[in-house]
Design a protein around this motif. Structure first.
Motif, PDB file in Angstrom:
ATOM      1  N   LYS A 117       0.847  -1.192   0.000  1.00 49.40           N
ATOM      2  CA  LYS A 117       0.000   0.000   0.000  1.00 49.40           C
ATOM      3  C   LYS A 117       0.885   1.245   0.000  1.00 49.40           C
ATOM      4  O   LYS A 117       1.764   1.383   0.852  1.00 49.40           O
ATOM      5  CB  LYS A 117      -0.889   0.007   1.238  1.00 49.40           C
ATOM      6  CG  LYS A 117      -1.894   1.125   1.286  1.00 49.40           C
ATOM      7  CD  LYS A 117      -2.610   1.062   2.624  1.00 49.40           C
ATOM      8  CE  LYS A 117      -4.049   1.437   2.536  1.00 49.40           C
ATOM      9  NZ  LYS A 117      -4.703   1.352   3.831  1.00 49.40           N
ATOM     10  N   ASN A 118       0.662   2.120  -0.975  1.00 50.59           N
ATOM     11  CA  ASN A 118       1.390   3.379  -1.092  1.00 50.59           C
ATOM     12  C   ASN A 118       0.452   4.514  -0.697  1.00 50.59           C
ATOM     13  O   ASN A 118      -0.622   4.654  -1.284  1.00 50.59           O
ATOM     14  CB  ASN A 118       1.855   3.609  -2.532  1.00 50.59           C
ATOM     15  CG  ASN A 118       2.725   2.485  -3.028  1.00 50.59           C
ATOM     16  OD1 ASN A 118       3.746   2.186  -2.431  1.00 50.59           O
ATOM     17  ND2 ASN A 118       2.322   1.847  -4.113  1.00 50.59           N
ATOM     18  N   THR A 119       0.851   5.324   0.270  1.00 48.81           N
ATOM     19  CA  THR A 119       0.063   6.469   0.706  1.00 48.81           C
ATOM     20  C   THR A 119       0.928   7.712   0.555  1.00 48.81           C
ATOM     21  O   THR A 119       2.020   7.768   1.114  1.00 48.81           O
ATOM     22  CB  THR A 119      -0.377   6.320   2.172  1.00 48.81           C
ATOM     23  OG1 THR A 119      -1.100   5.094   2.314  1.00 48.81           O
ATOM     24  CG2 THR A 119      -1.246   7.471   2.607  1.00 48.81           C
ATOM     25  N   GLU A 120       0.441   8.686  -0.208  1.00 49.43           N
ATOM     26  CA  GLU A 120       1.234   9.896  -0.440  1.00 49.43           C
ATOM     27  C   GLU A 120       0.402  11.136  -0.152  1.00 49.43           C
ATOM     28  O   GLU A 120      -0.781  11.196  -0.458  1.00 49.43           O
ATOM     29  CB  GLU A 120       1.733   9.957  -1.882  1.00 49.43           C
ATOM     30  CG  GLU A 120       2.629  11.146  -2.140  1.00 49.43           C
ATOM     31  CD  GLU A 120       3.354  11.094  -3.464  1.00 49.43           C
ATOM     32  OE1 GLU A 120       4.030  12.079  -3.781  1.00 49.43           O
ATOM     33  OE2 GLU A 120       3.258  10.092  -4.177  1.00 49.43           O
ATOM     34  N   ILE A 121       1.074  12.119   0.460  1.00 47.26           N
ATOM     35  CA  ILE A 121       0.484  13.434   0.659  1.00 47.26           C
ATOM     36  C   ILE A 121       1.512  14.444   0.178  1.00 47.26           C
ATOM     37  O   ILE A 121       2.718  14.264   0.381  1.00 47.26           O
ATOM     38  CB  ILE A 121       0.079  13.669   2.131  1.00 47.26           C
ATOM     39  CG1 ILE A 121      -0.660  14.987   2.259  1.00 47.26           C
ATOM     40  CG2 ILE A 121       1.258  13.598   3.055  1.00 47.26           C
ATOM     41  CD1 ILE A 121      -1.399  15.165   3.566  1.00 47.26           C
ATOM     42  N   GLU A 122       1.032  15.461  -0.534  1.00 51.80           N
ATOM     43  CA  GLU A 122       1.952  16.477  -1.037  1.00 51.80           C
ATOM     44  C   GLU A 122       1.267  17.829  -1.067  1.00 51.80           C
ATOM     45  O   GLU A 122       0.049  17.935  -1.086  1.00 51.80           O
ATOM     46  CB  GLU A 122       2.478  16.125  -2.419  1.00 51.80           C
ATOM     47  CG  GLU A 122       1.493  16.235  -3.537  1.00 51.80           C
ATOM     48  CD  GLU A 122       2.132  16.011  -4.899  1.00 51.80           C
ATOM     49  OE1 GLU A 122       1.816  16.798  -5.811  1.00 51.80           O
ATOM     50  OE2 GLU A 122       2.936  15.071  -5.048  1.00 51.80           O
ATOM     51  N   GLY A 123       2.079  18.861  -1.047  1.00 52.45           N
ATOM     52  CA  GLY A 123       1.595  20.228  -1.142  1.00 52.45           C
ATOM     53  C   GLY A 123       2.595  21.046  -1.927  1.00 52.45           C
ATOM     54  O   GLY A 123       3.783  20.719  -1.982  1.00 52.45           O
ATOM     55  N   GLY A 124       2.106  22.099  -2.555  1.00 52.92           N
ATOM     56  CA  GLY A 124       3.022  22.903  -3.340  1.00 52.92           C
ATOM     57  C   GLY A 124       2.441  24.238  -3.733  1.00 52.92           C
ATOM     58  O   GLY A 124       1.262  24.523  -3.529  1.00 52.92           O
ATOM     59  N   ILE A 125       3.318  25.042  -4.321  1.00 55.76           N
ATOM     60  CA  ILE A 125       2.965  26.370  -4.814  1.00 55.76           C
ATOM     61  C   ILE A 125       3.528  26.511  -6.217  1.00 55.76           C
ATOM     62  O   ILE A 125       4.683  26.151  -6.476  1.00 55.76           O
ATOM     63  CB  ILE A 125       3.535  27.468  -3.894  1.00 55.76           C
ATOM     64  CG1 ILE A 125       2.891  27.404  -2.513  1.00 55.76           C
ATOM     65  CG2 ILE A 125       3.351  28.844  -4.505  1.00 55.76           C
ATOM     66  CD1 ILE A 125       3.470  28.382  -1.516  1.00 55.76           C
ATOM     67  N   ASP A 126       2.718  27.053  -7.126  1.00 58.08           N
ATOM     68  CA  ASP A 126       3.145  27.377  -8.485  1.00 58.08           C
ATOM     69  C   ASP A 126       2.917  28.862  -8.703  1.00 58.08           C
ATOM     70  O   ASP A 126       1.857  29.382  -8.339  1.00 58.08           O
ATOM     71  CB  ASP A 126       2.336  26.591  -9.524  1.00 58.08           C
ATOM     72  CG  ASP A 126       2.467  25.086  -9.346  1.00 58.08           C
ATOM     73  OD1 ASP A 126       3.557  24.628  -8.976  1.00 58.08           O
ATOM     74  OD2 ASP A 126       1.470  24.388  -9.585  1.00 58.08           O
ATOM     75  N   ALA A 127       3.896  29.523  -9.298  1.00 59.67           N
ATOM     76  CA  ALA A 127       3.760  30.951  -9.587  1.00 59.67           C
ATOM     77  C   ALA A 127       4.159  31.212 -11.027  1.00 59.67           C
ATOM     78  O   ALA A 127       5.170  30.685 -11.508  1.00 59.67           O
ATOM     79  CB  ALA A 127       4.623  31.777  -8.635  1.00 59.67           C
ATOM     80  N   THR A 128       3.356  32.018 -11.713  1.00 66.15           N
ATOM     81  CA  THR A 128       3.651  32.452 -13.073  1.00 66.15           C
ATOM     82  C   THR A 128       3.829  33.963 -13.038  1.00 66.15           C
ATOM     83  O   THR A 128       2.989  34.681 -12.476  1.00 66.15           O
ATOM     84  CB  THR A 128       2.496  32.078 -14.022  1.00 66.15           C
ATOM     85  OG1 THR A 128       2.278  30.672 -13.936  1.00 66.15           O
ATOM     86  CG2 THR A 128       2.816  32.440 -15.452  1.00 66.15           C
ATOM     87  N   MET A 129       4.938  34.446 -13.646  1.00 70.93           N
ATOM     88  CA  MET A 129       5.280  35.867 -13.541  1.00 70.93           C
ATOM     89  C   MET A 129       5.666  36.442 -14.889  1.00 70.93           C
ATOM     90  O   MET A 129       5.981  35.713 -15.835  1.00 70.93           O
ATOM     91  CB  MET A 129       6.454  36.027 -12.572  1.00 70.93           C
ATOM     92  CG  MET A 129       6.172  35.516 -11.181  1.00 70.93           C
ATOM     93  SD  MET A 129       7.646  35.396 -10.184  1.00 70.93           S
ATOM     94  CE  MET A 129       8.347  33.908 -10.828  1.00 70.93           C
TER      95      MET A 129
END
Length: 185
Positions: free
Chosen positions: A72-84
């Motif tokens: 069993k694979n359990t993944e949690i992730e978070g992130g930020i993307d910015a376009t400028m």
């Protein structure tokens, strides 16, 4: 048998927060997946072999276990993307944790069983990491010539949380001048 693997994700976009910032997006995700054991892991079939003109059957080197469950694979992730700068630069950052439980392993068994190993669920690994990406378009001409440059950085920390068997070497790691991979908590 039925196994469920839930998944969920969400993101939130904020356009034009600052004059140079086209958009910023925050995102989070959670998910599970599984790796179903193959036939040889769950069941021990007889192996056929021909020696000369005679054929015979024998037990495989690794005994199956009908009670094993999928990894069993359990993944949690978070992130930020910015376009400028009118989409001429993008920055992305992600942090994650992936935990693999019910790891399928082989343990040694008494040779009187007619085999050398048996399959079992017996381990847990955790990977934590960071991924960074920067993309820029310094040149974008009207004749179609465009120069896009991208660079990435990633770091992964892998930990063996527990094992139901003793420490072991990975046979696929090959050895050589840099040694081999030793799996141990």
């Amino acid at each position: 048998k039925y196994y469920s693997y839930p998944k969920a994700s969400a993101s939130y976009r904020i356009p034009h927060l600052l004059p140079f910032l086209d958009e910023i997006k925050g995102r989070v995700a959670y998910g599970q997946s599984g790796t179903e054991p193959t036939y040889g892991v769950k069941f021990s079939g007889l192996v056929q072999q021909v020696l000369g003109a005679s054929s015979g059957t024998f037990t495989p080197a690794a005994l199956g276990d009908p009670g094993v469950q999928p990894e069993k694979n359990t993944e949690i992730e978070g992130g930020i993307d910015a376009t400028m700068f009118e989409s001429r630069a993008q920055i992305s950052a992600t942090v994650y944790q992936k935990r693999i439980s019910n790891v399928l392993l082989q343990e040694s068994v008494n040779p009187s069983f007619g085999a050398t190993t048996q399959w079992l669920n017996g381990g847990q690994f955790t990977n934590r990491g960071l991924e960074l990406s920067l993309a820029a378009t310094p040149i974008e001409m009207r004749n179609g010539f465009t120069w896009i440059s991208t660079t990435t950085f990633y770091r992964n920390y892998s930990v063996v949380d527990n094992l139901a068997v003793g420490a072991f070497d990975l046979p696929e790691s090959g050895g050589g001048p840099f040694g081999i991979f030793l799996i141990q908590p």
